[in-house]
Scaffold this active site. Structure first.
Site, PDB file in Angstrom:
ATOM      1  CG  HIS A 122      -0.302  -0.045   2.586  1.00  0.00           C
ATOM      2  ND1 HIS A 122       0.259  -0.798   3.230  1.00  0.00           N
ATOM      3  CD2 HIS A 122      -0.249   1.234   3.390  1.00  0.00           C
ATOM      4  CE1 HIS A 122       0.439  -0.621   4.420  1.00  0.00           C
ATOM      5  NE2 HIS A 122       0.390   0.776   4.632  1.00  0.00           N
ATOM      6  CE1 TYR A 123       6.154   5.365   2.175  1.00  0.00           C
ATOM      7  CE2 TYR A 123       7.463   3.716   0.957  1.00  0.00           C
ATOM      8  CZ  TYR A 123       7.243   4.970   1.790  1.00  0.00           C
ATOM      9  OH  TYR A 123       8.160   6.101   1.550  1.00  0.00           O
ATOM     10  CG  LEU A 124       6.765   0.037  -1.921  1.00  0.00           C
ATOM     11  CD1 LEU A 124       7.056  -1.492  -2.287  1.00  0.00           C
ATOM     12  CD2 LEU A 124       7.587   0.878  -2.164  1.00  0.00           C
ATOM     13  CE  LYS A 127       6.686   7.962  -0.649  1.00  0.00           C
ATOM     14  NZ  LYS A 127       6.863   9.586  -0.405  1.00  0.00           N
TER      15      LYS A 127
END
Length: 198
Positions: A122-124, A127
């Site tokens: 989810h973070y990537l 980004k």
């Protein structure tokens, strides 16, 4: 140049403020009312702004913007999307409307293939979405994708591009130096670069 820095009180952002000062720029630290501004270098200018609810004039009188913010590894998926995706994308849009000359994005290794990110997916993805939005914005941009960050200052001996080892590390001091360089170095324009400390 007047350079707005999102994430200015973070571990990388506060180093970036100092790097920009050393290069003769005027960094403007975007801070929330609750931010600890004591971590900023002496004389740093501040401007109130919250990535979850940015005011339309946040980029006023700025020549460049650096997004060095992050929701943090212990935050929820919802908050990650609000800050790292939605906040970054809104800042890109406001920078474009304000006539900002350059936008520098601190991204992450793996943002090109977020589906392979495991528990960081989810973070990537956040980004990735922000990076793609910046690339399509019409702004002159640079995107830095460092490998695993450490809290070291680094030796300013950095490796970029295809020769980067995804399993290596990048000192936050080196990352800050690279971001500051990208603000006014034409060699960075339109580039997405992996980075590690050598």
């Amino acid at each position: 140049m007047n350079v707005l820095v999102a994430g200015a009180t973070g571990k990388t952002g506060r180093r970036l403020i100092g790097e920009l000062q050393n290069k003769g720029h005027t960094p403007i630290a975007m801070v929330r009312e609750s931010s600890d501004t004591s971590v900023l270098p002496q004389g740093a200018e501040t401007r109130l702004g919250d990535l979850k609810n940015l005011q339309d004039d946040i980029c006023q009188d700025c020549d460049a913007v650096v997004f060095a913010a992050g929701s943090g590894s212990d935050t929820s998926e919802e908050m990650t999307m609000k800050v790292d995706r939605d906040g970054a994308m809104r800042l890109v849009d406001l920078a474009a409307k304000s006539g900002v000359a350059r936008f520098v994005m601190l991204s992450s290794v793996g943002a090109d293939q977020p589906e392979q990110g495991g528990n960081m997916q989810h973070y990537l993805q956040a980004k990735h979405d922000a990076d793609e939005h910046l690339k399509a914005s019409g702004l002159t941009y640079a995107i830095l994708r460092p490998v695993r960050l450490t809290d070291d200052d680094g030796q300013r001996d950095m490796r970029f591009g295809d020769g980067v080892d995804p399993g290596a590390s990048a000192a936050r001091g080196d990352v800050a130096a690279a971001l500051a360089e990208a603000v006014d170095d034409e060699n960075w324009s339109g580039r997405v670069l992996l980075m590690q400390s050598a």
